[in-house]
Design a protein around this motif. Sequence first.
Motif, PDB file in Angstrom:
ATOM      1  N   SER A 144      -8.198  -4.919   8.044  1.00  0.00           N
ATOM      2  CA  SER A 144      -8.217  -3.803   7.103  1.00  0.00           C
ATOM      3  C   SER A 144      -8.186  -2.472   7.847  1.00  0.00           C
ATOM      4  N   LYS A 145      -8.920  -2.390   8.936  1.00  0.00           N
ATOM      5  CA  LYS A 145      -8.918  -1.173   9.750  1.00  0.00           C
ATOM      6  C   LYS A 145      -7.495  -0.865  10.227  1.00  0.00           C
ATOM      7  N   CYS A 165     -10.214   4.896   1.421  1.00  0.00           N
ATOM      8  CA  CYS A 165     -10.108   3.475   1.734  1.00  0.00           C
ATOM      9  C   CYS A 165     -11.182   3.176   2.770  1.00  0.00           C
ATOM     10  N   GLN A 186      -5.216   0.471   7.461  1.00  0.00           N
ATOM     11  CA  GLN A 186      -5.525   1.861   7.138  1.00  0.00           C
ATOM     12  C   GLN A 186      -4.985   2.812   8.202  1.00  0.00           C
ATOM     13  N   SER A 236       0.827  -1.212   0.000  1.00  0.00           N
ATOM     14  CA  SER A 236       0.000   0.000   0.000  1.00  0.00           C
ATOM     15  C   SER A 236       0.855   1.254   0.000  1.00  0.00           C
ATOM     16  N   PHE A 284      -4.445   6.865   7.172  1.00  0.00           N
ATOM     17  CA  PHE A 284      -5.781   7.276   6.744  1.00  0.00           C
ATOM     18  C   PHE A 284      -6.537   7.834   7.944  1.00  0.00           C
ATOM     19  N   ASN A 315     -12.403   6.056   5.170  1.00  0.00           N
ATOM     20  CA  ASN A 315     -11.241   6.814   5.613  1.00  0.00           C
ATOM     21  C   ASN A 315     -10.600   7.506   4.415  1.00  0.00           C
ATOM     22  N   TYR A 320     -13.589  -0.009   5.083  1.00  0.00           N
ATOM     23  CA  TYR A 320     -13.679  -1.378   5.576  1.00  0.00           C
ATOM     24  C   TYR A 320     -15.064  -1.578   6.172  1.00  0.00           C
TER      25      TYR A 320
END
Length: 178
Positions: free
Chosen positions: A134-135, A125, A138, A107, A143, A166, A127
């Motif tokens: 995923s959180k 982005c 980020q 990423s 983010f 985000n 989730y």
Amino acid sequence: MILETQRIILRPWEESDAQECYRYAKDPRVGPSAGWPVHTSVENSRQVIRDVLMVPETYAIVLKETGLPIGSISLHQTANCENEDEAELGFWIGVPYWGQGLVPEASRELLRHAFEDLGLFRVWCGYYDGNVQSKRVQEKLGFRYRRTVEDFPVRQLGETRTLHENLLTREDWLEQKG
């Protein structure tokens, strides 16, 4: 285009990647948490590669050590994107590679590409509730929370979920870079 980091190569998907794609996309812990159905066969994965993954700015995450794809990452236009100078970051990776920092590594390189090469100003982005991995990715990438959307339609699965969105701006990214 091919992008490279210390441990991975980001390159366009090829139909010949179907076996490896299926290896990871058949696991029910991968697709459904990201909003897409489990792959049902190598041929199903080949069709997804042709119809979904073989588009601009979508890359196979290839482990340098093996030369094989282990996930996917992309920048794409979504409903969030109000202007052409913004995109949404999406990603998934096979379960055996969770927790190794590979998605943040991929990423970071794709965000560098987005802001430096493509000239984007904002990258979104999101989730779904419960997708803690995923959180965390980020958050690591810097983010910032923007909004929560209740009853968001997840069309591929025929259901609704709570979506957390985000945003990372070029300005925030440059600050992080130092």
